[in-house]
Design a protein around this motif. Structure first.
Motif, short mmCIF file in Angstrom:
data_model
loop_
_atom_site.label_atom_id
_atom_site.label_comp_id
_atom_site.label_asym_id
_atom_site.label_seq_id
_atom_site.Cartn_x
_atom_site.Cartn_y
_atom_site.Cartn_z
N LEU A 243 1.28 -1.36 0.07
CA LEU A 243 0.62 0.01 0.04
C LEU A 243 1.01 1.41 0.01
N LEU A 244 2.04 1.40 0.67
CA LEU A 244 2.80 1.91 0.88
C LEU A 244 3.13 2.93 -1.00
N ALA A 245 4.18 1.46 -1.59
CA ALA A 245 4.82 1.83 -2.72
C ALA A 245 4.04 2.57 -3.50
N ASP A 246 2.16 2.41 -3.40
CA ASP A 246 1.17 3.49 -4.53
C ASP A 246 0.53 4.35 -3.72
N SER A 247 0.91 4.74 -2.90
CA SER A 247 0.88 6.23 -1.98
C SER A 247 1.40 7.23 -2.23
N PHE A 248 1.08 8.54 -2.12
CA PHE A 248 1.88 9.79 -2.14
C PHE A 248 3.19 9.73 -1.51
N LEU A 249 3.49 8.76 -0.12
CA LEU A 249 4.71 8.89 -0.30
C LEU A 249 6.40 7.92 -0.44
N ALA A 250 5.53 7.95 -0.93
CA ALA A 250 5.94 6.65 -2.09
C ALA A 250 7.47 7.28 -2.80
N PRO A 251 7.58 8.52 -2.65
CA PRO A 251 8.74 9.32 -3.17
C PRO A 251 9.72 9.92 -2.25
N ALA A 252 8.87 9.98 -0.96
CA ALA A 252 9.85 10.03 0.45
C ALA A 252 10.79 8.99 0.27
N VAL A 253 9.71 7.67 0.42
CA VAL A 253 10.31 6.13 0.61
C VAL A 253 11.29 5.84 0.18
N PHE B 111 14.75 7.99 0.81
CA PHE B 111 15.29 7.17 2.20
C PHE B 111 15.87 6.11 2.04
N ALA B 112 15.59 5.31 1.07
CA ALA B 112 16.00 4.53 0.29
C ALA B 112 17.11 4.12 -0.02
N LYS B 113 17.13 4.85 -1.02
CA LYS B 113 18.66 5.07 -1.57
C LYS B 113 18.81 5.43 -1.26
#
Length: 51
Positions: free
Chosen positions: A36-46, A49-51
């Protein structure tokens, strides 16, 4: 040797479940939450952060 990402993730996940023995409900919640998080508006922030 080239290993597909999906195969490496399955191997690491199976090993983690076998060694750590988390409750199955926690595994399901984390997988579903990540989906669900991968398809939300928070995906670019995550992603940044992951990179």
């Amino acid at each position: 040797m080239d290993v597909p990402l999906w195969l490496a993730l399955i191997a690491v996940g199976a090993l983690g479940i076998k060694l750590v023995r988390p409750p199955m409900w926690l595994v399901v919640v984390l997988l579903f939450g990540g989906y669900l998080l991968a398809d939300s508006f928070l995906a670019p922030a995550v992603d940044s952060f992951a990179k």
